[in-house]
Scaffold this motif. Structure first.
Motif, short mmCIF file in Angstrom:
data_model
loop_
_atom_site.label_atom_id
_atom_site.label_comp_id
_atom_site.label_asym_id
_atom_site.label_seq_id
_atom_site.Cartn_x
_atom_site.Cartn_y
_atom_site.Cartn_z
N VAL A 45 0.87 -1.18 0.00
CA VAL A 45 0.00 0.00 0.00
C VAL A 45 0.90 1.23 0.00
O VAL A 45 1.76 1.37 0.86
CB VAL A 45 -0.92 0.00 1.24
N ASP A 46 0.69 2.12 -0.98
CA ASP A 46 1.52 3.32 -1.05
C ASP A 46 0.98 4.40 -0.11
O ASP A 46 0.00 4.19 0.60
CB ASP A 46 1.65 3.83 -2.48
N GLU A 47 1.63 5.58 -0.10
CA GLU A 47 1.25 6.65 0.82
C GLU A 47 -0.14 7.21 0.56
O GLU A 47 -0.74 7.85 1.41
CB GLU A 47 2.28 7.79 0.81
N ASN A 48 -0.70 6.95 -0.64
CA ASN A 48 -2.05 7.42 -0.97
C ASN A 48 -3.12 6.36 -0.70
O ASN A 48 -4.29 6.58 -0.97
CB ASN A 48 -2.11 7.83 -2.45
N GLY A 49 -2.72 5.19 -0.23
CA GLY A 49 -3.68 4.13 0.06
C GLY A 49 -3.98 3.23 -1.12
O GLY A 49 -4.89 2.43 -1.07
N ASN A 50 -3.21 3.34 -2.21
CA ASN A 50 -3.43 2.51 -3.39
C ASN A 50 -2.54 1.27 -3.32
O ASN A 50 -1.44 1.32 -2.81
CB ASN A 50 -3.10 3.30 -4.66
N LEU A 51 -3.02 0.16 -3.90
CA LEU A 51 -2.22 -1.07 -3.95
C LEU A 51 -1.16 -0.94 -5.03
O LEU A 51 -1.41 -0.40 -6.11
CB LEU A 51 -3.11 -2.27 -4.23
#
Length: 149
Positions: A45-51
């Motif tokens: 999970v990146d810092e924006n909440g995307n996988l």
């Protein structure tokens, strides 16, 4: 004895179906034996909440203390616990002697009974602005010491 055209066609279709079935079975066996490694199955999970399939950059990692994490947002409590709350009567039945008051700030709905009125001879109607004290009863929150403003 000579084979007719339709019998020959049926036999060809049967052989073709059998071959396709074997191909599908071989594909299934190959996918089962070709297992993915743990790294190929990982998702991040990146810092924006995307996988994402790429791991996060270790330079951007921040340490967070467990007590900083808010699990639930508490209801806003009045600044002064002794202060009277204000609200509007949303329903009141004078025959049965009960009704409901809606808090102006939290929009919480509280039960009101005639025994909870500050002055027992007070008549409450829908839309009346009142001040009250909230208390917990065995059936939920209840307004007591209800006074018209």
């Amino acid at each position: 004895m000579a084979e007719t055209f339709s019998k020959r066609e049926r036999r060809k279709k049967k052989i073709e179906k059998k071959r396709e079935k074997e191909l599908r079975r071989d594909e299934r066996r190959n996918t089962v034996t070709q297992r993915k490694t743990l790294e190929e199955m990982m998702a991040y999970v990146d810092e924006n909440g995307n996988l994402s399939d790429t791991p996060p950059d270790p330079k951007n990692v921040r340490k967070i203390a467990a007590d900083e994490i808010a699990i639930a947002v508490p209801k806003a409590a009045p600044a002064d616990p002794e202060a009277l709350l204000t609200g509007v009567i949303s329903y009141f039945d004078p025959v049965k002697g009960y009704g409901f008051v809606v808090n102006e700030l939290t929009k919480e709905r509280l039960f009101v009974h005639v025994t909870g009125l500050a002055q027992p001879d007070t008549e409450l109607n829908m839309g009346d602005k009142v001040s009250y004290t909230a208390t917990r009863s065995d059936r939920g929150m209840q307004a007591i010491s209800v006074m018209k403003r």
